[in-house]
Motif scaffolding. Structure first.
Motif, PDB file in Angstrom:
ATOM      1  N   LYS A  60     -45.104 -11.445 -44.806  1.00 54.28           N
ATOM      2  CA  LYS A  60     -45.000 -12.679 -45.604  1.00 54.28           C
ATOM      3  C   LYS A  60     -46.134 -12.775 -46.625  1.00 54.28           C
ATOM      4  O   LYS A  60     -45.942 -13.299 -47.734  1.00 54.28           O
ATOM      5  N   THR A  61     -47.335 -12.240 -46.252  1.00 53.46           N
ATOM      6  CA  THR A  61     -48.453 -12.332 -47.204  1.00 53.46           C
ATOM      7  C   THR A  61     -48.202 -11.530 -48.472  1.00 53.46           C
ATOM      8  O   THR A  61     -48.792 -11.807 -49.525  1.00 53.46           O
ATOM      9  N   ALA A  78     -45.031 -11.767 -34.411  1.00 51.42           N
ATOM     10  CA  ALA A  78     -45.447 -12.837 -35.321  1.00 51.42           C
ATOM     11  C   ALA A  78     -46.548 -12.354 -36.263  1.00 51.42           C
ATOM     12  O   ALA A  78     -46.579 -12.728 -37.445  1.00 51.42           O
ATOM     13  N   TRP A 103     -46.944 -15.694 -38.470  1.00 50.86           N
ATOM     14  CA  TRP A 103     -45.825 -16.489 -38.988  1.00 50.86           C
ATOM     15  C   TRP A 103     -44.845 -16.716 -37.853  1.00 50.86           C
ATOM     16  O   TRP A 103     -44.611 -15.818 -37.046  1.00 50.86           O
ATOM     17  N   PRO A 104     -44.301 -17.881 -37.702  1.00 48.77           N
ATOM     18  CA  PRO A 104     -44.279 -19.025 -38.617  1.00 48.77           C
ATOM     19  C   PRO A 104     -45.430 -19.988 -38.432  1.00 48.77           C
ATOM     20  O   PRO A 104     -45.652 -20.841 -39.294  1.00 48.77           O
ATOM     21  N   SER A 105     -46.181 -19.890 -37.280  1.00 46.47           N
ATOM     22  CA  SER A 105     -47.230 -20.874 -37.025  1.00 46.47           C
ATOM     23  C   SER A 105     -48.368 -20.206 -36.262  1.00 46.47           C
ATOM     24  O   SER A 105     -48.132 -19.307 -35.448  1.00 46.47           O
ATOM     25  N   PRO A 110     -50.244 -17.319 -47.156  1.00 45.14           N
ATOM     26  CA  PRO A 110     -50.455 -18.668 -46.627  1.00 45.14           C
ATOM     27  C   PRO A 110     -51.721 -19.283 -47.222  1.00 45.14           C
ATOM     28  O   PRO A 110     -52.618 -18.575 -47.696  1.00 45.14           O
ATOM     29  N   GLY A 157     -46.190 -12.101 -40.241  1.00 43.13           N
ATOM     30  CA  GLY A 157     -47.144 -12.747 -41.130  1.00 43.13           C
ATOM     31  C   GLY A 157     -47.685 -11.798 -42.177  1.00 43.13           C
ATOM     32  O   GLY A 157     -47.901 -12.179 -43.334  1.00 43.13           O
TER      33      GLY A 157
END
Length: 1044
Positions: free
Chosen positions: A267-268, A260, A471-473, A273, A264
């Motif tokens: 994803k950045t 995760a 990610w996702p949380s 985020p 993340g």
């Protein structure tokens, strides 16, 4: 042909050799008692009749190979190991047989990816910077990259460095593993109370600030930590197999959490985020009690103040009185996670260290403040909770890499420990090092610096900082890290009791033997209870940052000695050191050892000293109270190598006078039961040496070695026991020869080795040298007078003198020995007096001045007296005493009489030479008169034969050769020597009769064999009437110097 003789050839071939009471380890090479009864059957009906005589000690190759095939070298929790040490054959259930993946790799991964990665890694990057943290990670990962052998760290250290080192470091490693469990539990509770269920706190934190809030948080952690510890201990008590089943779940959480984080980061790069951080000026605000990062907001009704305004002002109105810093600076909302492509890495390269209570600020933002104004509303800002520095970061991070021992600690549960431990451990180190080093760079490239330095995520709505990146949380990280820390705690509580059980079963620490017992299936119940109690002490500390450096010390010490063991075994080229790892080199272990020692003092120098003191105390306890073990450790090999090197150095040249010290060979005699007849001689040895230097205690036995082997062994045991009683540190040696004279000669010549040989001989005076069974029997001894009168080590002289009669200078030993004696507590309060003799032509006044100067340069404190001895006529007593001495010697040479007959003949001579009116020894007599020596009536008496028949008249048994003896005249040289002995004895008795000890020069022995009986008589006369006498004769070499 090489004939390898061992003690077992004299015994029964059992597991315990003759003369060796140390229990040996379980080994197929040691014959068991059960196998001994079957050996005859092994040799029957086989073509091995030639080797029948050897079957008691040497098994057949087929039986040896069978024993090897069935041999299991499992040091922890195994049936064979327990039977070998306790001599019991208890049945136990088969322990779980784990492979490399489940038994080594997974426990290491789970322990390494624990609390530090999820709770402190981002903070470490923020405080230390990317470069500094990367150095810390690289250094710690390099330190623990060491090759492990089967048997676990304790087993390797104890068998390589000996039971003392192994026990001390093993217990320290056990404490480190136990405190690691406490650290993981505290991390789990921190996640629970701060990030998961803050409202579950028993001691509420709402409305508390500063020290009160910190105390409430610590109390909550103590309560919940105790509850979680109890639950984990219960799970471990149920069985290790349940821990292994739960480990799958916990490991899955760890892997998902790490994935995760990487997801993340990816994803950045595309869509960072939204995690805003509110900054006032350059100070980071605690985002908890306000919703909008602004002072005012514009609405349809005008400008309205926000909750943030009300935190710094006394009213919600625009004309309210506000904090000066709040008024002077703007409020800015910045992006907490700008993304991997934002270039924030350049800002996070270098560290920012803070004192406790400092504000967490953003350096590149402008701030208007008055340095003279005190800080107000401090609870509104994010503050540093501890003082940070580089070595603190090392101490906090290092526990994250200590999980590499998780697999080796459970080696007893592995199917093939030798294969699984190296492969699994190296694979785990490689995986975790890659993850940690990449995490350092990625955290610095994605997250804003003020967020990284925010330990508890107060600036990002109380979220876990690493969770903001996931990610996702964020909950993936929070929940995953919680279960991960719980799993790591379970692994610690599983490994630590087994480590303690292994130490207890070895029996090297008597106080811990109770913890070697467990359930029927081998589970360490008592060790688990002890582990839980110690772990509770760590939980009561309640601070993860305070517990981490403590366990770092214990782990670093363990790793240091593991590396030392590997390097030592390689450098000593121990034949049984054959590592399976192909790429091993001793320099790697030496580098790892150096790094461990450096890290210990980098983390905390005072914790390092405390850990070393604890290990040293355990070492000394095991040395004095622990059970003796013979494991063939490397320290013994190191001692042999060091001894060889030192002996070779000593051979390079003779020692300097400054380095001279008495290396004693103490000659004693034994009775028929092989008990030492002169025990006080060893007391004197202890007082003379004070436990330092070389001491060899030897005795001689007559006969052949084969027939007297058992007597020699008993004599050696008696010498060892007496040396231990008298606290004499040294060696004992027994020689056997056809006669005592040759045996003593062999002992004098063969004692010592190379440059480490005796340079002085200490013997007691033969009390019955005149009544020996053979007329030359006394020649086997050279004397030290009145050994029975010497004090024991427990006595103390509160006053008195040690008198030194310095007649001739033969090297200075006469001065050195009393100085050494006065270093011992027995003689410490005695004062030293030195007497020297002046002749007629000597200047006694100048002699005293010169002697005073000489002693001043020698730095010896002593009273000095010069005794003048004037020439005097030889008395009739001296003449007659010399005549009796020579007549007796001549008679004993001419005839070979039995003991009874010899005493009768001596009495005959005595009667013929004794006058009717004896004079005193000091009274000169005319040549026609006779003299009688005091005590001579006791030495020469009529006796009867052993069968009780009366002795024959003196003349009946006298050979023709003895008739001339009564007409002989004494030798003039002997008369002069007797005169000197009597005069010196008279003066010494007058001056030193009350002295506690008298030391005087021993006259030189005769250069030929003729007349040596007279020499003993001279010494007898010289020391007559004195209580304690030490006759000293040096070899002429200087043994004392004025130089330091």
């Amino acid at each position: 042909m090489l004939n390898n003789l061992t003690d077992t050839e004299e015994g029964d071939g059992g597991a315990q050799s003759q003369g060796d009471s140390n229990p040996k380890e379980s080994s197929p090479f040691i014959n068991s008692s059960d196998a001994a009864t079957e050996k005859t059957q092994q040799y029957d009906r086989k073509n091995m009749a030639l080797f029948e005589e050897e079957m008691d000690t040497s098994p057949m190759v087929s039986s040896l190979l069978s024993s090897l095939a069935n041999y299991s070298n499992l040091p922890q929790g195994s049936k064979e190991h327990e039977e070998a040490e306790n001599n019991e054959a208890e049945r136990s259930e088969i322990a779980p047989q784990l492979g490399t993946l489940m038994g080594v790799y997974m426990p290491c991964i789970q322990n390494i990816f624990g609390v530090i990665l999820f709770l402190r890694m981002t903070w470490l990057v923020g405080i230390g910077g990317v470069i500094g943290t990367f150095i810390i990670v690289f250094m710690c990962c390099t330190t623990v990259s060491v090759v492990h052998s089967s048997g676990g760290s304790y087993y390797m250290i104890s068998r390589s460095l000996g039971p003392e080192f192994g026990g001390a470091v093993g217990i320290c490693f056990y404490l480190g593993t136990t405190y690691a469990g406490a650290m993981y539990i505290l991390g789990a509770i921190e996640l629970l109370l701060i990030y998961i269920v803050p409202k579950a706190a028993i001691f509420p934190l709402e409305g508390l600030e500063g020290a009160e809030a910190e105390a409430a948080l610590l109390n909550n952690m103590r309560v919940y930590g105790t509850i979680l510890l109890t639950s984990m201990a219960t799970v471990v008590f149920v069985g290790v197999k349940y821990v292994n089943k739960l480990a799958l779940v916990f490991l899955a959480c760890v892997i998902l959490s790490i994935l995760a984080v990487y997801a993340g980061v990816i994803k950045t790069a595309m869509d960072p985020p939204v995690f805003p951080v509110c900054v006032l000026g350059n100070r980071t605000l605690v985002w908890k009690s306000f919703d909008v990062c602004a002072k005012t907001i514009e609405t349809a009704n005008g400008t309205v103040t926000t909750q943030l305004w009300q935190m710094f002002c006394d009213s919600p109105f625009l004309n309210a009185t506000c904090d000066k810093y709040f008024v002077a600076n703007n409020v800015t909302e910045i992006q907490g996670i700008p993304g991997v492509t934002s270039g924030i890495l350049a800002d996070n390269l270098f560290g920012n260290y803070y004192e406790k209570g400092d504000l967490i600020s953003r350096d590149k933002m402008e701030s208007v403040e008055d340095q003279d104004d005190p800080l107000t509303n401090a609870n509104r800002y994010v503050l540093a909770d501890i003082t940070s520095f580089f070595t603190l970061l090392v101490g906090i991070y290092f526990p994250s890499v200590t999980g590499i021992m998780a697999g080796s600690n459970r080696s007893g549960d592995l199917r093939d420990a030798q294969k699984s431990i190296p492969i699994g451990t190296i694979a785990a180190i490689t995986t975790t090092s890659t993850v940690y080093m990449s995490s350092v760079v990625l955290f610095g490239a994605c997250i804003e610096g003020v967020v990284l330095r925010d330990k508890f995520g107060e600036g990002v709505h109380g979220n876990l900082v690493i969770g903001t990146l996931a990610w996702p949380s964020p909950w993936v990280i929070v929940i995953g890290s919680f279960f991960s820390t719980c799993g790591a705690g379970l692994q610690s509580l599983t490994g630590a009791p087994r480590l303690m059980q292994a130490i207890a079963k070895d029996g090297i620490v008597p106080a811990l033997r109770i913890f070697g017992h467990g359930k029927a299936n081998g589970e360490p119940t008592w060790s688990l209870l002890l582990t839980a109690c110690i772990c509770e002490s760590g939980i009561l500390i309640a601070s993860l940052d305070a517990v981490a450096p403590i366990l770092s010390m214990f782990f670093l010490m363990c790793y240091m000695f593991v590396n030392l063991a590997c390097a030592l075994q390689t450098l000593l080229r121990t034949p049984n050191w054959r590592p399976r790892f192909k790429f091993y080199h001793w320099t790697l272990s030496f580098l790892g050892m150096s790094l461990c020692l450096t890290l210990m003092f980098l983390c905390s120098w005072y914790y390092a000293i405390v850990a070393m003191v604890i290990a040293g105390s355990i070492y000394k306890y095991i040395e004095f109270a622990g059970a003796e073990k013979e494991w063939g450790d490397g320290i013994r090999g190191l001692s042999l190598s060091a001894a060889r090197y030192a002996l070779m150095r000593l051979e390079e040249g003779p020692p300097h006078t400054k380095n001279w010290r008495p290396q004693l060979l103490v000659l004693v005699s034994t009775d028929a039961e092989q008990n030492v007849e002169q025990p006080r001689l060893l007391s004197l040895t202890n007082q003379l040496k004070a436990g330092k230097g070389l001491t060899i205690v030897g005795t001689a036995l007559g006969g052949t070695f084969l027939n007297n082997y058992e007597q020699a062994q008993r004599a050696e045991q008696a010498l060892r026991k007496l040396m231990e009683t008298e606290k004499v540190k040294g060696f004992c040696q027994v020689t056997v020869s056809s006669n005592l004279r040759d045996a003593t000669s062999h002992l004098l010549q063969a004692s010592g080795l190379g440059g480490l040989k005796h340079n002085a001989v200490l013997v007691s005076w033969p009390r019955n040298w005149k009544q020996g069974d053979e007329h030359q029997h006394w020649r086997n001894f050279i004397g030290c007078r009145s050994h029975l009168a010497f004090p024991s080590n427990g006595e103390r002289f509160t006053e008195g003198h040690i008198d030194v009669w310095w007649i001739v200078h033969d090297g200075g030993m006469l001065m050195l020995l009393p100085f050494l004696l006065r270093q011992h507590k027995v003689w410490r309060k005695c004062k030293m007096r030195i007497f020297t003799v002046a002749q007629m032509d000597d200047n006694s006044i100048q002699m005293k001045k010169d002697l005073t100067t000489f002693l001043y340069h020698l730095r010896i404190d002593a009273m000095i007296e010069v005794v003048e001895m004037h020439d005097s006529d030889i008395s009739a007593y001296t003449y007659e005493k010399t005549l009796v001495m020579e007549q007796r010697s001549q008679m004993l040479k001419q005839i070979n009489l039995t003991k009874t007959e010899r005493e009768r003949e001596v009495q005959l001579i005595h009667d013929n030479t004794t006058p009717a009116s004896p004079a005193t020894p000091a009274t000169p007599l005319t040549p026609g008169e006779g003299a009688q020596s005091p005590g001579e009536q006791v030495q020469m008496t009529w006796t009867e034969k052993c069968d009780g028949e009366p002795a024959k008249p003196p003349g009946a048994a006298t050979p023709e050769g003895i008739k001339d003896i009564f007409n002989m005249k004494p030798n003039h040289s002997n008369v002069r020597r007797m005169h000197t002995a009597l005069r010196l004895n008279e003066v010494i008795v007058k001056k030193s009769s009350e002295a506690k000890l008298v030391l005087l020069n021993m006259p030189g022995p005769p250069r030929n064999r003729t007349g040596d009986e007279n020499y003993m008589e001279f010494l007898e006369v010289l020391t007559e009437g004195l209580n304690r006498v030490l006759l000293v004769r040096g070899g002429g070499r200087e043994v004392i110097t004025i130089y330091s």
